[in-house]
Write a protein that holds these residues in place. Structure first.
Motif, PDB file in Angstrom:
ATOM      1  N   VAL A 241       0.856  -1.187   0.000  1.00  0.00           N
ATOM      2  CA  VAL A 241       0.000   0.000   0.000  1.00  0.00           C
ATOM      3  C   VAL A 241       0.892   1.237   0.000  1.00  0.00           C
ATOM      4  CG1 VAL A 241      -1.914  -1.162   1.150  1.00  0.00           C
ATOM      5  CG2 VAL A 241      -0.171  -0.022   2.536  1.00  0.00           C
ATOM      6  N   GLU A 245      -1.666   6.664   1.038  1.00  0.00           N
ATOM      7  CA  GLU A 245      -2.937   6.079   1.468  1.00  0.00           C
ATOM      8  C   GLU A 245      -2.931   5.793   2.969  1.00  0.00           C
ATOM      9  OE1 GLU A 245      -6.820   4.981   1.062  1.00  0.00           O
ATOM     10  OE2 GLU A 245      -5.513   5.958  -0.406  1.00  0.00           O
ATOM     11  N   LYS A 248      -3.638   9.012   4.626  1.00  0.00           N
ATOM     12  CA  LYS A 248      -5.042   9.363   4.417  1.00  0.00           C
ATOM     13  C   LYS A 248      -5.947   8.626   5.384  1.00  0.00           C
ATOM     14  CE  LYS A 248      -8.620   9.224   0.828  1.00  0.00           C
ATOM     15  NZ  LYS A 248      -8.912   8.852  -0.594  1.00  0.00           N
ATOM     16  N   ARG A 249      -5.647   7.375   5.640  1.00  0.00           N
ATOM     17  CA  ARG A 249      -6.499   6.573   6.535  1.00  0.00           C
ATOM     18  C   ARG A 249      -6.139   6.785   8.000  1.00  0.00           C
ATOM     19  NH1 ARG A 249      -8.089   1.015   3.269  1.00  0.00           N
ATOM     20  NH2 ARG A 249      -8.052   1.965   1.190  1.00  0.00           N
TER      21      ARG A 249
END
Length: 322
Positions: A241, A245, A248-249
């Motif tokens: 990943v 990301e 962002k999470r």
């Protein structure tokens, strides 16, 4: 699967004991729910990996093991039978080759993986048929359909071993103890569910991060501890990943699972490096000091040590929170 090959797994439910003392066999169900028959209380057992050997030892059956592959899980500090397991003949430090397994003349071959032949060079279904040995594999739910794993895989594997080796009472006791520990963790869960990032190596700028998906025991333990996997949309066992990301999470807890062979560093050193990694500095997990470490030997495949991993994660989730 080759027609006529018996591959047993811990996914068929517990069910009654179907032992047949007159014929010296036990009938149980495989992952597809089919009845299969194996020798009752086998005397010569090969474990293809340390995870299966751990389950045998917990049931008092280590003396049935005539050889094992991949003994690395025996080195875990949480391993209560470490001395006993480290005395087992090693058929392969990584993979137990098919010809070596066959030479051990096993009645039963066990693996903590979900099927045989996953590691290149290890026995497949057809190989087991050729050597006239039965096989018993642990199962991580319905991996082909991406169904999430659960601790039922661990309990069912132990239950099946108890039936095959006719130590049902001992298996029931062990499973009961493990379930009680799971319930003790569940009793401490809060109403909120912290986002947990599973991290398998120290991130490097410009490269993806390695994490685990929902078909893994690690994911099952996050659920059992009361958290939520930050990447529930990943249904494979392992995935890359992007750092963007991850930010962002914004994981609230980072669970560093160490000792994977591909990791650049291992153990406490990996945990230290992750805590100091500038790529993760802006996550809530690092800002709040919620980075917890566990060895993959506790949480990668069904084993009684899964509960040690669960307790380690739960401590990172809830200890010190208001």
């Amino acid at each position: 699967m080759v027609s006529g090959v018996v591959v047993l797994a811990g996914c068929g439910g517990t069910g009654p004991d179907n032992g047949n003392s007159a014929t010296g066999t036990v009938t149980i169900k495989d992952c597809q729910g089919r009845d299969v028959t194996v020798p009752a209380s086998p005397r010569r057992v090969v474990t293809l990996d340390g995870y299966a050997a751990q389950a045998m030892a917990r049931l008092g059956l280590a003396d049935r093991i005539v050889g094992t592959g991949y003994p690395a899980p025996f080195g875990s500090d949480q391993q209560p039978f470490r001395g006993e397991l480290e005395k087992l003949p090693v058929l392969g430090r990584n993979v137990a080759p098919t010809e070596v397994v066959a030479a051990a003349n096993p009645d039963l071959v066990l693996t903590g993986f979900s099927s045989f032949g996953q590691a290149p060079g290890s026995p497949s279904d057809a190989d087991l048929e050729t050597m006239r040995a039965k096989g018993l594999a642990a199962c991580l739910g319905d991996e082909k359909k991406g169904a999430p794993a659960s601790l039922a895989s661990t309990y069912d594997f132990l239950t099946r071993l108890g039936q095959v080796f006719q130590v049902e009472a001992r298996a029931g006791q062990v499973v009961g103890e493990l379930r009680a520990r799971e319930q003790a963790v569940a009793a401490k869960r809060r109403s909120d569910r912290p986002r947990v990032l599973i991290l398998q190596d120290n991130p490097v700028a410009g490269q993806p991060l390695k994490t685990s998906g929902t078909v893994t025991i690690a994911h099952a333990l996050i659920e059992a501890a009361g958290g939520q996997n930050a990447f529930t949309d990943v249904t494979s066992m392992h995935a890359d990943v992007s750092p963007e990301e991850v930010l962002k999470r914004d994981p609230q807890v980072i669970w560093v699972i160490s000792d994977y062979p591909f990791a650049k560093v291992k153990g406490e050193e990996l945990l230290r490096q992750v805590k100091a990694n500038p790529l993760l500095a802006n996550t809530s997990a690092v800002r709040q000091g919620r980075v917890v470490g566990t060895s993959q030997f506790l949480v990668s495949f069904p084993t009684p040590l899964n509960l040690d991993g669960l307790e380690q994660l739960a401590a990172g989730l809830w200890t010190g929170r208001p």
